[in-house]
Write a protein that holds these residues in place. Structure first.
Motif, mmCIF file in Angstrom:
data_model
loop_
_atom_site.group_PDB
_atom_site.id
_atom_site.type_symbol
_atom_site.label_atom_id
_atom_site.label_comp_id
_atom_site.label_asym_id
_atom_site.label_seq_id
_atom_site.Cartn_x
_atom_site.Cartn_y
_atom_site.Cartn_z
ATOM 1 N N UNK A 258 -3.739 13.887 -3.889
ATOM 2 C CA UNK A 258 -2.302 13.611 -3.396
ATOM 3 C C UNK A 258 -2.354 13.567 -1.861
ATOM 4 N N UNK A 259 -2.889 14.542 -1.214
ATOM 5 C CA UNK A 259 -2.809 14.582 0.129
ATOM 6 C C UNK A 259 -3.485 13.350 0.877
ATOM 7 N N UNK A 260 -4.676 12.872 0.416
ATOM 8 C CA UNK A 260 -5.331 11.814 0.789
ATOM 9 C C UNK A 260 -4.477 10.544 0.596
ATOM 10 N N UNK A 261 -3.699 10.539 -0.383
ATOM 11 C CA UNK A 261 -2.854 9.224 -0.750
ATOM 12 C C UNK A 261 -1.520 9.379 0.073
ATOM 13 N N UNK A 262 -1.043 10.876 0.713
ATOM 14 C CA UNK A 262 0.037 10.617 1.632
ATOM 15 C C UNK A 262 -0.635 10.406 2.731
ATOM 16 N N UNK A 263 -1.664 10.844 3.247
ATOM 17 C CA UNK A 263 -2.307 10.092 4.407
ATOM 18 C C UNK A 263 -2.397 8.667 4.459
ATOM 19 N N UNK A 264 -2.539 8.119 3.368
ATOM 20 C CA UNK A 264 -2.544 6.458 3.227
ATOM 21 C C UNK A 264 -1.240 5.999 3.922
ATOM 22 N N UNK A 265 -0.182 6.789 3.159
ATOM 23 C CA UNK A 265 1.226 6.362 3.423
ATOM 24 C C UNK A 265 1.513 6.543 5.174
ATOM 25 N N UNK B 42 0.889 -1.324 0.155
ATOM 26 C CA UNK B 42 0.198 -0.084 -0.078
ATOM 27 C C UNK B 42 1.015 1.289 -0.083
ATOM 28 N N UNK B 43 1.878 1.293 1.010
ATOM 29 C CA UNK B 43 2.560 2.740 1.059
ATOM 30 C C UNK B 43 3.322 2.919 -0.245
ATOM 31 N N UNK B 44 4.050 1.639 -0.942
ATOM 32 C CA UNK B 44 4.702 1.933 -2.131
ATOM 33 C C UNK B 44 4.042 2.349 -3.168
ATOM 34 N N UNK B 45 2.872 1.602 -3.407
ATOM 35 C CA UNK B 45 1.662 1.996 -4.547
ATOM 36 C C UNK B 45 1.334 3.639 -4.212
ATOM 37 N N UNK B 46 1.026 3.925 -3.002
ATOM 38 C CA UNK B 46 0.255 5.082 -2.756
ATOM 39 C C UNK B 46 1.343 6.338 -3.429
ATOM 40 N N UNK B 47 2.440 5.954 -2.575
ATOM 41 C CA UNK B 47 3.895 6.952 -2.923
ATOM 42 C C UNK B 47 4.009 6.982 -4.317
ATOM 43 N N UNK B 48 3.995 5.925 -5.197
ATOM 44 C CA UNK B 48 4.204 6.129 -6.529
ATOM 45 C C UNK B 48 3.165 6.914 -7.249
#
Length: 274
Positions: free
Chosen positions: A251-258, A206-212
């Motif tokens: 992008x902010x939502x994805x950074x919160x996923x990370x 998850x973290x790798x995919x979200x950061x990508x």
């Protein structure tokens, strides 16, 4: 073939190590950056409507609100609701209340501006709501995580379902970015984005995919939405700015996923038990 698979696995492991190192270096300010990105579209829209108050009232009246009084009330709610909600989130005070206010703003904008039947704008607004779900999960969770100031979700908490819902809603942003054009490069882009988004949704790597995806969105945003080079008096300027800040919010939502991690309802969590 086994040799190629091993090389692929080694490459993924190396990339994961690099991303883990990056996350360790940025753990102090990543959650703050994620919140700022997430609320950027609300903040920009609140400031924009403050400075263009008359235009906002006229737009509300033209989109179906025939009453000037109702247009005035909706305009006040839209402007001050967004600004107050953003300030509360940034200072980390009454965050759940601020999230529900911004949820209401999204719903009001969809209905008042006639976005319900515009599939692209509707999906982007729903994806924005998915990002707010992560803010809600962060504010309600208990304990501490590896990131300073970011709580950890325990397996008995309903926040795990909020996280899952947020991940799924973020999918809609990327569906709206698909081009469906018949050429090799576009097909490669669409397939790659969908694979990464599905990984985030099911909670695998998850973290790798979200950061990508954050990096990918950042580049797409700069290339496709350079509103700063368009004259302010042209309608294209406002359309590009709208897309730019909406994309920044996702992008902010994805950074919160990370920052928060995938949660309990994810393959990343369960593979540790296998």
């Amino acid at each position: 073939m086994p040799a190629m698979v091993r090389k692929g696995c080694n490459l993924i492991e190396a990339v994961e190590n690099v991303s883990d190192q990056f996350l360790r270096l940025t753990k102090r300010f990543l959650p703050h950056l994620a919140r700022l990105c997430l609320i950027s579209t609300f903040l920009e829209d609140g400031i924009h409507t403050w400075w263009q108050w008359n235009e906002q009232k006229e737009s509300l009246q033209m989109s179906g609100s025939s009453s000037p009084l109702l247009a005035f009330i909706l305009g006040m709610i839209n402007t001050f609701g967004q600004l107050v909600g953003c300030v509360l989130i940034l200072v980390q005070k009454f965050v759940p209340c601020a999230c529900f206010v911004l949820f209401g703003i999204i719903f009001m904008q969809v209905m008042a501006f006639g976005l319900l039947w515009n599939l692209r704008f509707l999906m982007r607004n729903i994806a924005l709501a998915g990002g707010l779900l992560f803010l809600l999960a962060e504010s309600r969770a208990e304990g501490k995580s590896m990131f300073a100031g970011v709580p950890t979700l325990d397996c008995t908490s309903p926040q795990q379902y909020i996280q899952l819902g947020g991940r799924v809603l973020l999918l809609l942003m990327f569906i709206s970015l698909l081009h469906f054009e018949v050429n090799v490069f576009t097909i490669f882009q669409d397939v790659s984005k969908m694979v990464l988004v599905i990984l985030v949704a099911i909670g695998f790597k998850t973290k790798l995919a979200a950061l990508t995806l954050v990096i990918w969105l950042f580049l797409i945003n700069l290339v496709e939405n350079p509103f700063w080079i368009i004259p302010v008096n042209r309608p294209l300027h406002d359309f590009m700015k709208y897309d730019f800040f909406h994309t920044t919010s996702v992008m902010g939502g994805l950074l919160l996923v990370v920052a928060l991690g995938p949660g309990e309802i994810s393959m990343d969590k369960h593979k540790k038990k296998w």
